[in-house]
Design a protein around this motif. Structure first.
Motif: not given
Length: 753
Positions: A231-245
C-alpha cells in the motif's frame, strides 16, 4: 514574488526541526547552518499543524493509547526517549512514567556537534538525523512525535510549493492487489528461496510506483506518508487535472507491464482524492484517508477493465512452467542450471530463483536507468515500463556503489548510520523485514528447508507462520476518533511499519534483549533458525524449524501487545502449519492461512495451531477467567477453585521441564491424545444427536478417569514430587479439558525422534 521550490520548503522545515533538536541539546550550530528566512507557505503549514514556535521537545505519549474501537485503553503510557541504533535497533517498550530525556539529549548533542554546512543542505542527512533522534520525542501535542510533525509539514508544504495559496490538496492511494497469489502459488525445489525473492521483488515494484509518482509530480520523499505492505499514500498538490492524469498514466503503465509479464496475477489499484488543505490539522483528515482507500476497492473489483481485449485474445499455449504454471511462455529452461533434474521454468521464475540466491546480506540498492555500471553488482532487477527501463542494482555494501548522478537514488537497507548518507543527496533508508540465517551447506545462501528442519527439537519438521493485525482498517478509519490528523495518521503508519519491518528482524536475531519483561515462553533458547519470507505493513509469513516458529509466534504476539501498550483494541491473530520438508510450500502457505483464518473466526486475538484455535491468553496461560465463555463459567462454578496451571503453555512447560523418561513421556502423551480423541468423538455424537447428553459434561468431565489412570502410571518419584503437584491437580481440572489435544500434540512432537 518567486515561488519556492519543493526542495526549498522541504529543506526549510527539516532544518527548523533540526534546529529545535539543537537548541534543546544546547548545540550552537555553525553560521552556515542558520536559516535565511521562512517562506509564507512554510508559515502557513506550520500554523495549520500546530507547530509550536519556541517549543521544546517533551516526552512522547503513546499514540496507541488513543485508539478506541469499543474497549479502549485505561492506562497512560510514554515511549522511552531513545535514539534509533545504527543497525539492528532494539525494541523499546512504552512505560507508565515519563522518561528521563537527559541521555538522549547527550546523544543529540554529540551527533549535532559535527554537523557541517554541507549536511545543512543535504535533505537526506537531515531527514535521517530527524528520524534517528526525533522518533521518540514529542513536539507540540504530547502524542505527536517531532519526526511525524516535521514530515507531515514537509509533505503539505512541498505539495503547496507550486500553488502556495491553494485551498485544496490531493491524497494519492495505491494498493498492489494479488500479492498472496503471486508469492504463494508456486511449486518446485528451492521454492523457499523463490518466495523470498518474490516478496523482495514486490517491495521494489511498490517503491518504483512511488518513484514514478514523485518524479512526475515534482514531489519529494516527505510527501510519502506511507509505503509498505503493498500500500502507499502520498500527499500531492491540489492541481486536480495534473495529478489525476499522472495517476492514470502511472497506473496504466504498470498494469500493462504486470499483465504482459505476470498474467495479471498482480494488479495496481491507484487513485486520487482531493480534500481541503485545512483538513490536515483536524480529525476530518481520517475520513478522507478512508474515502481514498474505498476508491481502491472499487478499482480492485474491476481489475484490468481497460485490458479486456488483451485478456480475451486467443493465445498460443505451451508446456506449462513447472513453478508458476503459466502456459504462455515458449522459452522454458531448467530452474537451476546446475542441477540436471531441475524442473523446467519460465524466464520470470528462473529470474526469481536466481534473485533468491543473491539476497543474503544485501545492504544497499541503487536505482538507476543505467543497465551497466562501472562496478559489478551482485544482482540486478529490471522494471520495464513501455520503452523505459529502471534497474535496481544490489550491493552488499554502500561503498561498492559507484558515483551516482542526480537522477539516481541509493537505498540503504535498515541502516541509520549518518555518515553513509553524506556522500549522496539522494540516499534514503529502505525498511525491510529480511531476517534469514546463512546456510552451512551453501555459504552465501540462505538456509535451505532441510537444514532448518534438521535443527528442530524432536521431530524434523518445518513450521510456517502467518500473522496479521486485527481490524487494522478500522484502527486507521475509526480508532483515533476526532484526532485523526495527518501527523497522527503518519505516526501510526510509521510505528506499525517499524514493528513489522524493523523490530521483528531484531527480535528474530537477538531474542532475549528484545523481549519485554515477564514473557511467557517454553524455552530461553535463541531460536535463530527462521526465515522471513514476508514481513511488512501489518502482517508476516515466516518459516523455520517447527518448534522455533511456534516460539517466535508467541514472542511476536507478546512483543506486539507490549509495544502497543496492551491496548485491548489492538491485537494480532495468527496460525501455524507444521509440515514435512518435502511438503509443497504453496500448500503449507495455504494450511497456515487456514489456521490464521480459523483464529480470526474465533473472535480475533487468537492463534491456530495443531488443528485447534484458542484465544492467545488460553495458549499463554489464563489469568482472567472472563476470557472463558460466560455460560461455561457458570457451568463450572461448582468447582472450588481454578487450576494453578491454566492453559496450554503452562502445562506444556511444566511437563517438558519435569524431564519424564522417554518411554513414560510417550505413554503419557498417548493417553492425553486418546482422551482428546474420545472427547471429540463423543461431542460429535452429541452434535449429531446420536447420544442424549449435555455436551458440557463431555467437554469438561469425560477426561477425569483417563487422566487419573495416566497419572497413576507415572513413577512415584515423579508423581509424588512437590513440584509436580500443580501439574497433577491442574490436569484433573475441568478448566483445562479443552486443551488436552494441543498439549499432547506439542509434547509428542518435542519427544518424537
Amino acid at each position: 514574488m518567486t515561488k519556492p521550490s519543493a526542495t526549498d520548503v522541504a529543506l526549510q522545515i527539516t532544518q527548523q526541526a533540526i534546529a529545535v533538536l539543537a537548541e534543546w541539546a544546547g548545540v550552537t550550530l555553525p553560521p552556515e547552518c542558520i536559516g535565511s528566512g521562512e517562506d509564507a507557505v512554510v508559515r502557513r503549514v506550520k500554523q495549520m499543524l500546530g507547530w509550536p514556535d519556541g517549543g521544546q521537545p517533551q516526552p512522547l505519549r503513546l499514540l496507541f493509547d488513543g485508539v478506541n474501537l469499543g474497549r479502549g485503553q485505561t492506562e497512560k503510557h510514554y515511549w522511552q526517549a531513545k535514539a534509533i541504533a545504527d543497525e539492528d535497533p532494539q525494541i523499546y517498550y512504552p512505560q507508565t512514567e515519563p522518561p528521563n530525556l537527559e541521555p538522549l539529549r547527550v546523544e543529540v548533542k554529540t551527533a549535532l556537534g559535527s554537523i557541517s554546512g554541507g549536511d545543512w543542505q543535504n535533505l537526506s542527512v537531515l531527514t535521517l538525523i530527524l528520524e534517528k533522534f526525533g522518533s521518540y520525542l514529542s513536539f507540540g501535542e504530547a502524542d505527536i512525535a517531532l519526526v511525524d510533525l516535521a514530515k507531515s509539514a514537509g509533505a503539505v508544504a512541498t505539495a503547496l510549493a507550486s500553488h502556495p495559496d491553494s485551498d485544496r490538496l490531493s491524497l494519492i492511494a495505491g494498493d498492489l492487489s494479488g500479492i498472496q497469489k503471486f508469492i504463494y502459488t508456486i511449486t518446485a525445489d528451492g521454492a523457499l528461496k523463490s518466495l523470498r525473492a518474490r516478496s523482495f521483488f514486490l517491495e521494489l515494484v511498490l517503491e518504483e510506483v512511488v518513484q514514478q509518482l514523485l518524479e512526475a509530480l515534482n514531489l519529494l520523499r516527505p510527501n510519502v506518508i506511507y509505503a509498505g505492505g503493498g500500500n502507499l499514500y502520498i500527499v500531492a498538490s491540489g492541481d486536480r487535472e495534473k495529478v489525476t492524469d499522472t495517476v492514470q498514466q502511472v497506473r496504466t503503465r504498470f498494469n500493462d507491464w504486470l499483465l504482459d509479464n505476470y498474467q495479471g496475477k498482480i494488479f495496481l489499484a491507484l487513485d486520487v482524492l482531493d480534500f481541503p488543505v485545512a483538513a490536515v490539522g483536524t480529525g476530518s483528515f481520517g475520513a478522507y484517508w478512508s474515502d481514498a482507500t474505498k476508491k481502491l476497492a472499487e478499482q480492485k473489483s474491476r481489475k484490468f477493465e481497460n485490458h479486456i481485449n488483451k485478456l480475451l485474445a486467443v493465445k498460443t499455449s505451451y508446456t506449462p512452467c513447472r513453478v508458476c504454471h503459466r502456459d504462455d511462455s515458449p522459452n522454458l529452461k531448467p530452474l537451476n542450471q546446475y542441477e540436471p533434474d531441475s524442473p523446467i521454468a519460465c524466464g520470470n521464475c528462473r529470474q526469481m530463483f536466481e534473485l533468491g540466491g543473491q539476497l543474503l546480506r544485501v545492504e544497499a540498492i541503487l536505482r538507476s536507468r543505467q543497465k551497466d555500471l562501472p562496478k559489478q553488482p551482485k544482482g540486478t532487477i529490471e522494471i520495464k515500463l513501455g520503452s523505459d527501463s529502471i534497474y535496481y542494482h544490489l550491493f552488499n555494501d554502500s561503498q561498492q556503489i559507484p558515483d551516482v548522478s542526480e537522477a539516481e537514488t541509493v537505498f540503504l537497507v535498515n541502516d541509520w548510520q549518518i555518515d553513509k548518507y553524506r556522500p549522496n543527496y539522494h540516499t534514503m533508508p529502505l525498511l525491510l523485514g529480511n531476517y534469514g540465517k546463512e546456510s552451512e551447506v551453501e555459504p552465501g545462501q540462505f538456509m535451505r528447508a532441510g537444514e532448518m528442519a534438521a535443527t528442530a527439537i524432536g521431530i524434523e519438521r518445518l513450521g510456517y507462520l502467518r500473522m496479521d493485525a486485527d481490524q487494522l482498517g478500522r484502527i486507521f478509519a475509526e480508532g483515533l476518533g476526532d484526532k485523526k490528523t495527518l501527523p497522527r495518521v503518519a505516526g501510526l503508519s510509521r510505528q506499525m511499519s517499524y514493528f513489522f519491518k524493523v523490530y521483528l528482524n531484531s527480535l528474530a536475531k537477538w531474542r532475549n534483549k528484545n523481549c519485554p519483561a515477564k514473557m511467557q515462553r517454553l524455552t530461553e533458547d535463541t531460536r535463530p533458525t527462521l526465515m522471513f519470507i514476508y514481513a511488512g505493513g501489518d502482517d508476516l509469513f515466516v518459516s523455520g524449524a517447527w518448534n522455533e516458529v511456534i516460539e517466535f509466534a508467541f514472542d511476536v504476539y507478546q512483543c506486539f501487545r507490549a509495544y502497543t501498550g496492551n491496548n485491548p483494541d489492538i491485537t494480532l491473530s495468527g496460525g501455524v502449519s507444521i509440515e514435512d520438508v518435502k511438503f509443497p510450500l504453496y500448500q503449507a502457505a495455504e494450511s497456515s492461512k487456514q489456521a490464521e483464518k480459523a483464529a480470526k473466526g474465533n473472535g480475533r486475538d487468537s492463534f491456530g495451531l495443531f488443528g485447534e484455535k484458542f484465544k492467545w491468553e488460553e495458549w499463554l496461560g489464563i489469568k482472567d477467567a472472563t476470557i472463558i465463555d460466560e455460560d461455561v463459567r457458570a457451568y463450572l462454578s461448582v468447582e472450588k477453585s481454578q487450576p494453578e496451571l491454566w492453559g496450554v503453555l503452562p502445562l506444556v512447560q511444566a511437563l517438558w521441564d519435569s524431564k519424564l523418561e522417554l518411554n513414560y513421556a510417550r505413554s503419557f502423551v498417548r493417553n492425553l491424545l486418546l482422551t482428546a480423541e474420545l472427547q471429540k468423538q463423543m461431542l460429535k455424537k452429541v452434535q449429531e444427536k446420536q447420544v442424549d447428553m449435555d455436551w458440557r459434561a463431555i467437554r469438561y468431565y469425560l477426561h477425569l478417569p483417563k487422566i487419573a489412570y495416566t497419572l497413576a502410571r507415572l513413577p512415584s518419584q515423579i508423581r509424588d514430587r512437590d513440584d509436580f503437584a500443580p501439574v497433577r491437580t491442574s490436569l484433573k481440572s475441568p478448566y483445562n479439558a479443552p486443551y488436552f489435544r494441543a498439549i499432547a500434540t506439542w509434547l509428542e512432537l518435542l519427544n518424537r525422534t
